[in-house]
Design a protein around this motif. Structure first.
Motif, PDB file in Angstrom:
ATOM      1  N   GLY A 165     -61.784  42.351   7.739  1.00 29.50           N
ATOM      2  CA  GLY A 165     -60.535  42.366   8.690  1.00 29.50           C
ATOM      3  C   GLY A 165     -61.054  42.671  10.305  1.00 29.50           C
ATOM      4  N   THR A 166     -62.284  42.765  10.677  1.00 30.39           N
ATOM      5  CA  THR A 166     -62.792  42.522  11.877  1.00 30.39           C
ATOM      6  C   THR A 166     -62.665  41.428  12.549  1.00 30.39           C
ATOM      7  OG1 THR A 166     -65.190  42.790  11.159  1.00 30.39           O
ATOM      8  CG2 THR A 166     -64.239  44.922  11.565  1.00 30.39           C
ATOM      9  N   VAL A 167     -62.539  41.233  13.819  1.00 30.27           N
ATOM     10  CA  VAL A 167     -62.362  40.179  14.713  1.00 30.27           C
ATOM     11  C   VAL A 167     -63.504  39.994  15.168  1.00 30.27           C
ATOM     12  CG1 VAL A 167     -61.040  38.678  16.507  1.00 30.27           C
ATOM     13  CG2 VAL A 167     -59.996  40.368  14.564  1.00 30.27           C
ATOM     14  N   ILE A 168     -64.259  38.732  15.177  1.00 31.67           N
ATOM     15  CA  ILE A 168     -65.446  38.157  15.897  1.00 31.67           C
ATOM     16  C   ILE A 168     -65.147  37.154  16.488  1.00 31.67           C
ATOM     17  CG2 ILE A 168     -66.978  39.756  14.432  1.00 31.67           C
ATOM     18  CD1 ILE A 168     -68.068  36.957  13.190  1.00 31.67           C
ATOM     19  N   GLY A 218     -74.367  48.164  18.218  1.00 29.30           N
ATOM     20  CA  GLY A 218     -73.820  47.613  17.350  1.00 29.30           C
ATOM     21  C   GLY A 218     -74.365  46.295  16.682  1.00 29.30           C
ATOM     22  N   THR A 219     -73.857  46.083  15.338  1.00 29.64           N
ATOM     23  CA  THR A 219     -74.369  44.727  14.943  1.00 29.64           C
ATOM     24  C   THR A 219     -73.717  43.314  15.666  1.00 29.64           C
ATOM     25  OG1 THR A 219     -72.851  44.846  13.026  1.00 29.64           O
ATOM     26  CG2 THR A 219     -74.883  45.913  12.627  1.00 29.64           C
ATOM     27  N   ASP A 220     -72.673  43.583  16.159  1.00 30.77           N
ATOM     28  CA  ASP A 220     -72.054  42.421  16.674  1.00 30.77           C
ATOM     29  C   ASP A 220     -70.832  43.134  17.761  1.00 30.77           C
ATOM     30  OD1 ASP A 220     -70.903  39.926  17.416  1.00 30.77           O
ATOM     31  OD2 ASP A 220     -70.695  39.353  15.163  1.00 30.77           O
ATOM     32  N   ALA A 248     -76.851  30.832  14.337  1.00 35.78           N
ATOM     33  CA  ALA A 248     -75.621  31.197  14.952  1.00 35.78           C
ATOM     34  C   ALA A 248     -75.287  32.718  14.618  1.00 35.78           C
ATOM     35  CB  ALA A 248     -74.365  30.407  15.079  1.00 35.78           C
ATOM     36  N   GLU A 249     -76.207  33.431  15.139  1.00 37.30           N
ATOM     37  CA  GLU A 249     -76.201  34.980  14.536  1.00 37.30           C
ATOM     38  C   GLU A 249     -75.972  36.090  15.712  1.00 37.30           C
ATOM     39  OE1 GLU A 249     -79.958  35.970  12.756  1.00 37.30           O
ATOM     40  OE2 GLU A 249     -79.671  34.376  11.191  1.00 37.30           O
ATOM     41  N   PRO A 250     -75.275  37.138  15.290  1.00 38.15           N
ATOM     42  CA  PRO A 250     -74.986  37.875  16.520  1.00 38.15           C
ATOM     43  C   PRO A 250     -76.072  38.346  17.402  1.00 38.15           C
ATOM     44  CG  PRO A 250     -74.335  38.786  14.327  1.00 38.15           C
ATOM     45  CD  PRO A 250     -75.084  37.706  14.147  1.00 38.15           C
ATOM     46  N   ASN A 251     -77.326  38.301  17.043  1.00 37.97           N
ATOM     47  CA  ASN A 251     -78.714  38.862  17.720  1.00 37.97           C
ATOM     48  C   ASN A 251     -79.455  37.671  18.027  1.00 37.97           C
ATOM     49  OD1 ASN A 251     -77.507  41.241  17.886  1.00 37.97           O
ATOM     50  ND2 ASN A 251     -78.968  41.940  16.005  1.00 37.97           N
ATOM     51  N   LYS A 252     -79.128  36.347  17.359  1.00 32.29           N
ATOM     52  CA  LYS A 252     -80.176  35.434  17.837  1.00 32.29           C
ATOM     53  C   LYS A 252     -79.196  33.825  17.704  1.00 32.29           C
ATOM     54  CE  LYS A 252     -84.228  32.936  16.056  1.00 32.29           C
ATOM     55  NZ  LYS A 252     -85.261  32.806  15.012  1.00 32.29           N
ATOM     56  N   PHE A 253     -79.316  33.092  18.599  1.00 28.50           N
ATOM     57  CA  PHE A 253     -78.802  31.741  18.470  1.00 28.50           C
ATOM     58  C   PHE A 253     -79.547  30.657  19.111  1.00 28.50           C
ATOM     59  CE2 PHE A 253     -76.093  28.597  19.888  1.00 28.50           C
ATOM     60  CZ  PHE A 253     -74.781  28.631  19.286  1.00 28.50           C
ATOM     61  N   CYS A 254     -79.496  29.759  18.416  1.00 26.52           N
ATOM     62  CA  CYS A 254     -80.517  28.610  18.768  1.00 26.52           C
ATOM     63  C   CYS A 254     -79.736  27.359  18.794  1.00 26.52           C
ATOM     64  CB  CYS A 254     -81.759  28.664  17.601  1.00 26.52           C
ATOM     65  SG  CYS A 254     -82.706  30.224  17.776  1.00 26.52           S
ATOM     66  N   CYS A 255     -79.993  26.217  19.481  1.00 30.04           N
ATOM     67  CA  CYS A 255     -79.330  25.048  19.386  1.00 30.04           C
ATOM     68  C   CYS A 255     -80.258  24.051  20.105  1.00 30.04           C
ATOM     69  CB  CYS A 255     -78.041  25.193  20.423  1.00 30.04           C
ATOM     70  SG  CYS A 255     -78.154  25.459  22.017  1.00 30.04           S
ATOM     71  N   LEU A 256     -79.994  22.690  19.886  1.00 31.17           N
ATOM     72  CA  LEU A 256     -80.758  21.725  20.484  1.00 31.17           C
ATOM     73  C   LEU A 256     -79.600  20.903  21.238  1.00 31.17           C
ATOM     74  CD1 LEU A 256     -83.081  19.974  20.607  1.00 31.17           C
ATOM     75  CD2 LEU A 256     -82.527  18.704  18.436  1.00 31.17           C
ATOM     76  N   PHE A 293     -83.244  19.644  24.746  1.00 34.68           N
ATOM     77  CA  PHE A 293     -83.802  21.145  24.871  1.00 34.68           C
ATOM     78  C   PHE A 293     -83.482  22.042  23.681  1.00 34.68           C
ATOM     79  CE2 PHE A 293     -81.781  19.198  28.635  1.00 34.68           C
ATOM     80  CZ  PHE A 293     -83.027  18.910  29.343  1.00 34.68           C
ATOM     81  N   ASN A 294     -84.526  22.670  23.476  1.00 30.01           N
ATOM     82  CA  ASN A 294     -84.681  23.818  22.610  1.00 30.01           C
ATOM     83  C   ASN A 294     -84.003  25.063  23.492  1.00 30.01           C
ATOM     84  OD1 ASN A 294     -85.281  22.577  20.086  1.00 30.01           O
ATOM     85  ND2 ASN A 294     -87.486  23.136  20.677  1.00 30.01           N
ATOM     86  N   VAL A 295     -82.887  25.469  22.956  1.00 26.82           N
ATOM     87  CA  VAL A 295     -82.272  26.645  23.826  1.00 26.82           C
ATOM     88  C   VAL A 295     -82.254  27.965  22.744  1.00 26.82           C
ATOM     89  CG1 VAL A 295     -80.438  27.618  25.287  1.00 26.82           C
ATOM     90  CG2 VAL A 295     -81.187  25.153  25.364  1.00 26.82           C
ATOM     91  N   ASP A 296     -82.928  28.846  23.106  1.00 22.66           N
ATOM     92  CA  ASP A 296     -82.886  30.193  22.247  1.00 22.66           C
ATOM     93  C   ASP A 296     -82.429  31.382  23.094  1.00 22.66           C
ATOM     94  OD1 ASP A 296     -84.154  28.863  19.645  1.00 22.66           O
ATOM     95  OD2 ASP A 296     -85.894  28.709  20.968  1.00 22.66           O
ATOM     96  N   THR A 297     -81.537  32.174  22.655  1.00 22.45           N
ATOM     97  CA  THR A 297     -81.028  33.452  23.349  1.00 22.45           C
ATOM     98  C   THR A 297     -81.203  34.456  22.132  1.00 22.45           C
ATOM     99  OG1 THR A 297     -78.778  33.356  22.594  1.00 22.45           O
ATOM    100  CG2 THR A 297     -79.347  32.172  24.538  1.00 22.45           C
ATOM    101  N   LEU A 298     -81.724  35.757  22.789  1.00 28.95           N
ATOM    102  CA  LEU A 298     -82.081  36.919  21.946  1.00 28.95           C
ATOM    103  C   LEU A 298     -81.193  37.885  22.563  1.00 28.95           C
ATOM    104  CD1 LEU A 298     -85.823  36.293  21.675  1.00 28.95           C
ATOM    105  CD2 LEU A 298     -84.351  35.925  19.792  1.00 28.95           C
ATOM    106  N   THR A 299     -80.223  38.560  21.781  1.00 28.67           N
ATOM    107  CA  THR A 299     -79.347  39.503  22.283  1.00 28.67           C
ATOM    108  C   THR A 299     -80.263  41.249  21.804  1.00 28.67           C
ATOM    109  OG1 THR A 299     -77.467  38.466  21.715  1.00 28.67           O
ATOM    110  CG2 THR A 299     -77.254  41.021  22.098  1.00 28.67           C
TER     111      THR A 299
END
Length: 346
Positions: free
Chosen positions: A189-192, A127-129, A218-226, A236-242
């Protein structure tokens, strides 16, 4: 200096561990106890922290983190997600049809959790999310309690006997993590889950009020933060890939979901400086969450949601990194760290 790494399991907004962070940094600090870093001797080498605590690694795994210029992160992410897609044999660049959830019988996620299966996920990006039941909408006070800690590949790959014992000592309500989680509705109307809000809340609760410096993606398949944890003297650069996702609407009161993410952590290079050539820290994490609307008032409003969760951490086999390949082969693809949590939303 010794390697201090911390992985924060962001079982956000419904404890769906939908964002996970793995931060690997150089510091004079060891395991975090009650969310505070504890100084250790200079001979210890630490890897990712699970559930907000540092996990010592084999001394042979003490490679430095990569210092990556900001304009080089996109290529790095593409490279690692490509490797992950190859390992899983799934297409992480496109979602499966909307009816893909029916490809497996309902109960797959519950079975993986209750039977504590060690195999890699049998589903792709379905799914997309993650779309939650309507009763999740709003802001919740969350209490997360560690129920048990396991080392399927033995204490050595977990981080050593002392680290495993310390992690097991965190079991129980006296060590609960408390934070807020928010769910919002989209136009249709969907809840995320509100990723940015939830990440910031958990980081502040576990790493200090000023630990979040920036959240550019801050996306469903990619999240990046400092991040700049109060217990460390660096950023730290922290990146997550779903790359895998599944949800099952079991009934009006029961909702199950899971995501598999790859975490990539690096130390940003100083402006105008080249920095040493250091490797990023990478982990793969699967989080399975089983939710139940537990308390419903006379008007039908859900006042409490309970969640059983399993978080399994795997060694990420990177072909360009012989050490990671060797450790992955030693683990035979099994998780090296498995933790069970009970979460309550009120």
């Amino acid at each position: 200096m010794k390697l201090f790494a911390f992985t924060i399991l962001f079982c956000f907004s419904s404890s769906t561990a939908f964002v996970h962070f793995a931060n690997n940094v150089r510091s004079y600090y060891g395991p975090i106890q009650n969310h505070r870093a504890v100084p250790l001797d200079n001979n210890a080498v630490y890897g990712p922290i699970q559930n907000h605590r540092a996990v010592p690694l084999d001394n042979n795994a003490g490679d430095d983190l990569v210092t990556i210029p900001s304009d080089g992160r996109r290529n790095l992410l593409k490279s690692f997600v490509g490797t992950f897609i190859f390992e899983l044999g799934i297409d992480a660049c496109s979602s499966l049809p909307t009816n893909a959830v029916d490809a497996f019988e309902k109960g797959l996620l519950e079975s993986r959790l209750t039977e504590n299966l060690m195999s890699k996920v049998p589903y792709g990006l379905e799914g997309t999310d993650l779309f939650y039941p309507a009763y999740f909408k709003g802001v919740w006070d969350v209490k997360s309690v560690t129920k048990s800690v396991e080392a399927p590949c033995g204490p050595s790959l977990f981080g050593g006997n002392s680290t495993f014992s310390a992690a097991q000592a965190e079991v129980g309500p006296e060590n609960a993590l408390r934070y807020r989680a928010r769910f919002t509705s989209q136009n249709e109307g969907t809840v995320i889950s509100d990723r940015e809000f939830n990440v910031a809340e958990i980081v502040r609760a576990s790493m200090g009020n000023n630990a979040v410096l920036n959240i550019p993606v801050a996306e469903p398949n990619k999240f990046c933060c400092l991040l700049a944890p109060s217990s460390a003297n660096t950023m730290f650069n922290v990146d997550t890939l779903t790359v895998a996702r599944r949800q099952e609407n079991i009934s009006d009161r029961q909702f199950d979901c899971s995501e598999l993410v790859r975490q990539i952590v690096s130390i940003p290079s100083e402006r105008g400086g080249s920095g040493p050539n250091r490797k990023p820290r990478i982990k793969d994490i699967e989080a399975i969450s089983l939710y139940e609307a537990a308390v419903i008032d006379s008007s039908g409003r859900v006042n409490e949601i309970r969640c059983s969760q399993r978080v399994a951490t795997f060694i990420a086999p990177i072909p360009e990194d012989p050490l990671s390949m060797q450790l992955w082969q030693y683990s035979r693809g099994r998780p090296i760290d498995v933790r069970f949590y009970d979460l309550t939303y009120r």
